[in-house]
Design a protein around this motif. Structure first.
Motif, mmCIF file in Angstrom:
data_model
loop_
_atom_site.group_PDB
_atom_site.id
_atom_site.type_symbol
_atom_site.label_atom_id
_atom_site.label_comp_id
_atom_site.label_asym_id
_atom_site.label_seq_id
_atom_site.Cartn_x
_atom_site.Cartn_y
_atom_site.Cartn_z
ATOM 1 N N ARG A 53 -15.583 0.408 76.856
ATOM 2 C CA ARG A 53 -14.750 -0.344 77.531
ATOM 3 C C ARG A 53 -13.493 0.157 78.122
ATOM 4 N N LYS A 54 -13.264 1.593 77.502
ATOM 5 C CA LYS A 54 -12.054 2.380 78.302
ATOM 6 C C LYS A 54 -12.457 2.847 79.419
ATOM 7 N N CYS A 55 -13.940 3.150 79.762
ATOM 8 C CA CYS A 55 -14.146 3.642 81.021
ATOM 9 C C CYS A 55 -14.576 2.393 81.915
ATOM 10 N N LEU A 56 -14.987 1.159 81.502
ATOM 11 C CA LEU A 56 -15.659 0.158 82.301
ATOM 12 C C LEU A 56 -14.085 -0.594 82.759
ATOM 13 N N GLU A 57 -12.882 -0.562 82.001
ATOM 14 C CA GLU A 57 -11.710 -1.212 82.478
ATOM 15 C C GLU A 57 -10.828 -0.240 83.048
ATOM 16 N N GLY A 58 -11.202 1.061 83.290
ATOM 17 C CA GLY A 58 -10.310 1.749 83.861
ATOM 18 C C GLY A 58 -9.008 2.376 83.380
ATOM 19 N N TYR A 59 -9.258 2.517 81.966
ATOM 20 C CA TYR A 59 -7.928 3.298 81.316
ATOM 21 C C TYR A 59 -7.414 4.505 81.713
ATOM 22 N N ALA A 60 -6.402 4.829 81.861
ATOM 23 C CA ALA A 60 -5.706 6.094 82.265
ATOM 24 C C ALA A 60 -5.842 7.168 80.982
ATOM 25 N N LEU A 61 -5.469 6.604 79.785
ATOM 26 C CA LEU A 61 -5.372 7.393 78.467
ATOM 27 C C LEU A 61 -6.049 6.483 77.590
ATOM 28 N N ASN A 62 -6.476 7.082 76.326
ATOM 29 C CA ASN A 62 -6.713 6.328 75.132
ATOM 30 C C ASN A 62 -6.450 7.390 73.891
ATOM 31 N N ILE A 63 -6.321 6.826 72.784
ATOM 32 C CA ILE A 63 -6.088 7.478 71.619
ATOM 33 C C ILE A 63 -7.516 7.398 70.941
ATOM 34 N N SER A 64 -8.138 8.523 70.666
ATOM 35 C CA SER A 64 -9.422 8.905 69.800
ATOM 36 C C SER A 64 -9.152 8.854 68.335
ATOM 37 N N GLY A 65 -7.911 9.077 67.868
ATOM 38 C CA GLY A 65 -7.703 9.000 66.222
ATOM 39 C C GLY A 65 -6.488 9.804 65.981
ATOM 40 N N LEU A 66 -5.877 9.358 64.908
ATOM 41 C CA LEU A 66 -4.943 10.092 64.142
ATOM 42 C C LEU A 66 -5.349 10.651 62.844
ATOM 43 N N TYR A 67 -5.765 11.849 62.831
ATOM 44 C CA TYR A 67 -6.630 12.792 61.959
ATOM 45 C C TYR A 67 -5.893 13.227 60.945
ATOM 46 N N PRO A 68 -6.056 12.819 59.656
ATOM 47 C CA PRO A 68 -5.430 13.361 58.496
ATOM 48 C C PRO A 68 -5.921 15.153 58.202
ATOM 49 N N GLU A 69 -4.929 15.841 57.831
ATOM 50 C CA GLU A 69 -5.076 17.315 57.522
ATOM 51 C C GLU A 69 -5.084 17.191 56.106
ATOM 52 N N THR A 70 -6.462 17.475 55.516
ATOM 53 C CA THR A 70 -6.519 17.486 53.983
ATOM 54 C C THR A 70 -7.499 18.452 53.629
ATOM 55 N N SER A 71 -7.457 19.029 52.530
ATOM 56 C CA SER A 71 -8.459 19.755 51.899
ATOM 57 C C SER A 71 -9.676 18.990 51.381
ATOM 58 N N LYS A 72 -9.550 17.890 51.225
ATOM 59 C CA LYS A 72 -10.640 16.953 51.205
ATOM 60 C C LYS A 72 -11.871 16.968 52.224
ATOM 61 N N THR A 73 -13.212 17.260 51.881
ATOM 62 C CA THR A 73 -13.975 17.398 52.865
ATOM 63 C C THR A 73 -14.707 16.132 53.019
ATOM 64 N N ASP A 74 -14.726 15.140 52.234
ATOM 65 C CA ASP A 74 -15.547 13.929 52.521
ATOM 66 C C ASP A 74 -14.697 12.612 52.577
ATOM 67 N N CYS A 75 -14.211 12.269 53.626
ATOM 68 C CA CYS A 75 -12.925 11.197 54.048
ATOM 69 C C CYS A 75 -13.774 9.783 54.182
ATOM 70 N N LYS A 76 -14.986 9.531 53.985
ATOM 71 C CA LYS A 76 -15.567 8.459 54.232
ATOM 72 C C LYS A 76 -15.111 7.007 53.211
ATOM 73 N N THR A 77 -15.264 6.147 53.807
ATOM 74 C CA THR A 77 -14.502 4.828 53.044
ATOM 75 C C THR A 77 -15.470 3.527 53.578
ATOM 76 N N ASN A 78 -15.600 2.874 52.679
ATOM 77 C CA ASN A 78 -16.255 1.271 52.777
ATOM 78 C C ASN A 78 -15.222 0.301 52.679
ATOM 79 N N SER A 79 -14.073 0.677 52.491
ATOM 80 C CA SER A 79 -12.747 -0.329 52.584
ATOM 81 C C SER A 79 -12.793 -1.102 54.000
ATOM 82 N N SER A 80 -12.032 -2.206 53.844
ATOM 83 C CA SER A 80 -12.205 -3.139 55.078
ATOM 84 C C SER A 80 -11.400 -2.552 56.361
#
Length: 212
Positions: A53-80
């Motif tokens: 969508r970001k390309c098809l609708e011609g966005y100028a910018l988008n945020i890909s993520g806010l990434y945590p800095e942590t020593s934990k290596t597995d950050c996966k979750t099944n939470s909603s």
């Protein structure tokens, strides 16, 4: 210069802050890195992204993520990752692809002391207060000096230290194109010096691809 209201399809006012008691994690977060993609450049370089969508609708910018800095290596979750219709609509203005948002939360939600609603509200809060140089939303493609570009960010955002900014570029043919701007934050939302693990590779001069 308004904040993210200058971004294509962005307008983020009118969203209230709801505080929810955070969960406690064994590996605390030391900070966050917000990654802003230059959508026209990413859509040109990545054929898979060009169908989103970001390309098809011609966005100028988008945020890909806010990434945590942590020593934990597995950050996966099944939470909603479910958001209210209003919040989903607001978040879509900076993160337009629903499946991408879901995949992001699934990959990092286990390392942040928030639920999905809190997390995406934090993204909006950080994005809304950031003011961006006009070159990033211009329809014109132009070449700019790294020092000049950094100075524009610092002038527009007086509380932003130079060490909290990182820029990433990609080479295409004989050109070097800006693809990402990264900003580093403390856990309380204040800017901080980026760690050495936050990469940056733009040369002294590079091209900003115009929006389309």
């Amino acid at each position: 210069m308004p904040a993210l209201k200058k971004w294509a399809a962005f307008g983020l006012s009118g969203v209230g802050l709801i505080l929810i008691t955070p969960r406690i994690y064994a590996a605390p977060v030391q900070g966050y890195v917000m990654v802003i993609q230059m959508t026209p450049a990413v859509c040109m370089l990545d054929t898979h992204s060009s169908k989103k969508r970001k390309c098809l609708e011609g966005y100028a910018l988008n945020i890909s993520g806010l990434y945590p800095e942590t020593s934990k290596t597995d950050c996966k979750t099944n939470s909603s990752a479910e958001l209210s219709p209003l919040q989903a609509k607001v978040v879509a203005r900076v993160m337009p692809d629903g499946n991408t948002r879901l995949q992001l939360w699934r990959s990092i939600g286990g390392c942040v002391p928030m639920n999905a609603s809190q997390y995406f509200r934090t993204v909006i809060n950080y994005a809304e207060r950031l003011k961006i140089p006009s070159e990033l939303t211009s329809p014109e493609t132009r070449t700019i000096q790294l020092t000049e570009f950094r100075s524009q960010f610092l002038r527009l955002n007086p509380t932003l230290p130079s060490q909290a900014l990182r820029f990433n570029c990609a080479a295409i043919q004989q050109n070097t194109i800006l693809t990402e701007v990264k900003l580093c934050y403390k856990t309380n939302g204040q800017y901080k010096q980026c760690s050495v693990t936050v990469d940056t590779n733009c040369p002294a001069s590079f091209t900003i691809k115009g929006s389309y």
